[in-house]
Motif scaffolding. Structure first.
Motif, short mmCIF file in Angstrom:
data_model
loop_
_atom_site.label_atom_id
_atom_site.label_comp_id
_atom_site.label_asym_id
_atom_site.label_seq_id
_atom_site.Cartn_x
_atom_site.Cartn_y
_atom_site.Cartn_z
N GLY A 106 0.76 -1.57 0.14
CA GLY A 106 -0.03 -0.16 -0.27
C GLY A 106 0.60 1.54 -0.03
N LYS A 107 2.14 1.00 -0.24
CA LYS A 107 2.91 2.47 -0.54
C LYS A 107 2.25 3.91 -1.17
N THR A 108 1.88 2.76 -2.26
CA THR A 108 1.44 4.05 -3.55
C THR A 108 0.21 4.52 -3.36
N THR A 109 -0.49 3.71 -2.68
CA THR A 109 -1.96 4.00 -1.87
C THR A 109 -1.58 5.05 -0.85
N ARG A 110 -1.10 5.33 0.36
CA ARG A 110 -0.60 5.95 1.24
C ARG A 110 0.31 7.14 0.61
N ALA A 111 0.83 7.25 -0.46
CA ALA A 111 1.18 8.50 -1.17
C ALA A 111 0.36 9.39 -1.84
N LYS A 112 -0.25 8.73 -2.39
CA LYS A 112 -1.82 9.20 -3.04
C LYS A 112 -2.28 10.42 -1.59
N ASN A 113 -2.67 9.50 -0.57
CA ASN A 113 -3.82 9.84 0.18
C ASN A 113 -2.67 11.32 1.25
N LEU A 114 -1.72 11.36 0.69
CA LEU A 114 -0.51 12.16 1.93
C LEU A 114 -0.52 13.63 0.52
N CYS A 115 -0.23 13.01 -0.71
CA CYS A 115 -0.49 14.44 -1.37
C CYS A 115 -1.71 15.57 -1.68
N ASP A 116 -2.32 14.39 -1.57
CA ASP A 116 -4.07 14.84 -1.74
C ASP A 116 -4.50 15.44 -0.30
N GLU A 117 -3.75 15.18 0.82
CA GLU A 117 -3.82 16.04 2.36
C GLU A 117 -2.93 17.12 1.95
N TYR A 118 -1.60 17.75 1.63
CA TYR A 118 -1.09 18.22 1.07
C TYR A 118 -1.80 19.54 0.47
N ALA A 119 -2.41 18.64 -1.01
CA ALA A 119 -3.09 20.06 -2.10
C ALA A 119 -4.52 19.97 -1.36
N ARG A 120 -4.62 19.67 -1.02
CA ARG A 120 -6.04 20.90 0.61
C ARG A 120 -5.45 21.77 1.89
N LEU A 121 -4.29 22.14 1.93
CA LEU A 121 -3.68 22.91 2.38
C LEU A 121 -3.32 23.57 1.19
N GLY A 122 -2.62 23.30 0.42
CA GLY A 122 -2.79 24.51 -1.53
C GLY A 122 -1.20 24.47 -1.95
N LEU A 123 -0.61 23.02 -0.94
CA LEU A 123 0.52 22.93 -1.09
C LEU A 123 0.75 21.95 -1.95
N GLU A 124 2.52 22.19 -2.54
CA GLU A 124 3.03 21.38 -3.60
C GLU A 124 3.30 20.12 -3.07
N ALA A 125 3.08 19.02 -3.83
CA ALA A 125 3.56 17.68 -3.51
C ALA A 125 3.75 16.89 -4.62
N GLU A 126 4.52 16.02 -4.28
CA GLU A 126 5.24 14.79 -6.16
C GLU A 126 5.33 13.47 -5.01
N ILE A 127 5.15 12.41 -6.24
CA ILE A 127 5.05 11.50 -5.33
C ILE A 127 6.29 11.17 -6.68
N PHE A 128 7.44 10.21 -6.06
CA PHE A 128 8.57 9.78 -7.51
C PHE A 128 9.02 8.22 -7.10
N SER A 129 8.33 7.28 -8.09
CA SER A 129 8.51 6.07 -7.39
C SER A 129 9.32 5.70 -9.27
N THR A 130 9.41 4.72 -9.04
CA THR A 130 11.01 4.21 -10.22
C THR A 130 9.72 2.88 -10.54
N ASP A 131 8.64 3.01 -10.05
CA ASP A 131 8.00 2.00 -11.35
C ASP A 131 7.76 2.61 -12.27
N ARG A 132 7.49 3.59 -12.30
CA ARG A 132 7.18 4.57 -13.85
C ARG A 132 7.27 4.31 -14.60
N TYR A 133 9.22 4.70 -14.58
CA TYR A 133 10.09 3.81 -15.21
C TYR A 133 10.19 2.25 -15.76
#
Length: 175
Positions: free
Chosen positions: A24-51
């Motif tokens: 559940g790493k990716t799910t957790r990462a997405k949830n953290l990004c959503d929390e930051y977005a609600r605060l108007g802050l920039e968040a990015e996920i970096f995963s080698t899986d995309r490559y």
């Protein structure tokens, strides 16, 4: 700054997720990004899986794919992204070392490792939950190679990791 008051300064975060595929790493990462977005802050996920996905998980590309992910994180740190999440298995200390090293050199990031899950999940369950084309035998290999990481200092002071990376000439490691 007014006397008696501290100017609140937002500290940026670098979170290194750890865990076997399917926890559940990716799910957790997405949830953290959503929390930051609600605060108007920039968040990015970096995963080698995309490559890995773009190279169809071809083994010969793994090293280059991880290098590309490290380059992306380095660029995000230099841009000052508020929350940077490294979403890889990070099984061994040496795999986390470059990210922690980069964050420390940047100087204004709070760095933390987040290990998932907090309780045991069987290899069979992880295999069934995993979205990637990873053979079941590989899960057993990952589990056997797992290294405990007590804190970021444990990783940074690991002699194998230091020796592994000291001669690396990737952009993030060039003084």
């Amino acid at each position: 700054m007014t006397r008696g008051r501290r100017q609140s300064q937002r500290r940026k975060k670098l979170i290194i997720l750890r865990g076997l595929p399917g926890v559940g790493k990716t799910t957790r990462a997405k949830n953290l990004c959503d929390e930051y977005a609600r605060l108007g802050l920039e968040a990015e996920i970096f995963s080698t899986d995309r490559y890995h996905e773009s190279t169809n998980y071809t083994k010969g590309n793994f090293q280059r794919n991880h290098q590309r992910n490290r380059e992306d994180v380095f660029k995000a740190l230099n841009r000052g992204v508020d929350l940077i999440i490294v979403d890889n298995t990070n099984i061994s200390l040496w795999e986390m070392w470059p990210y922690i090293h980069m964050g420390m050199r940047q100087g204004d990031y709070y760095i933390t490792m987040m290990e998932l899950p907090k309780n045991y999940i069987s290899i069979n369950k992880l295999y069934s939950r995993c979205r990637h084309k990873i053979p079941k035998r590989k899960f057993r290999s990952f589990e056997a190679r797992w290294e405990d990481a007590y804190n970021i200092w444990h990783v940074l002071n690991d002699s194998y990791s230091i020796n592994r990376w000291e001669q690396c000439e990737e952009e993030w490691n060039v003084q």
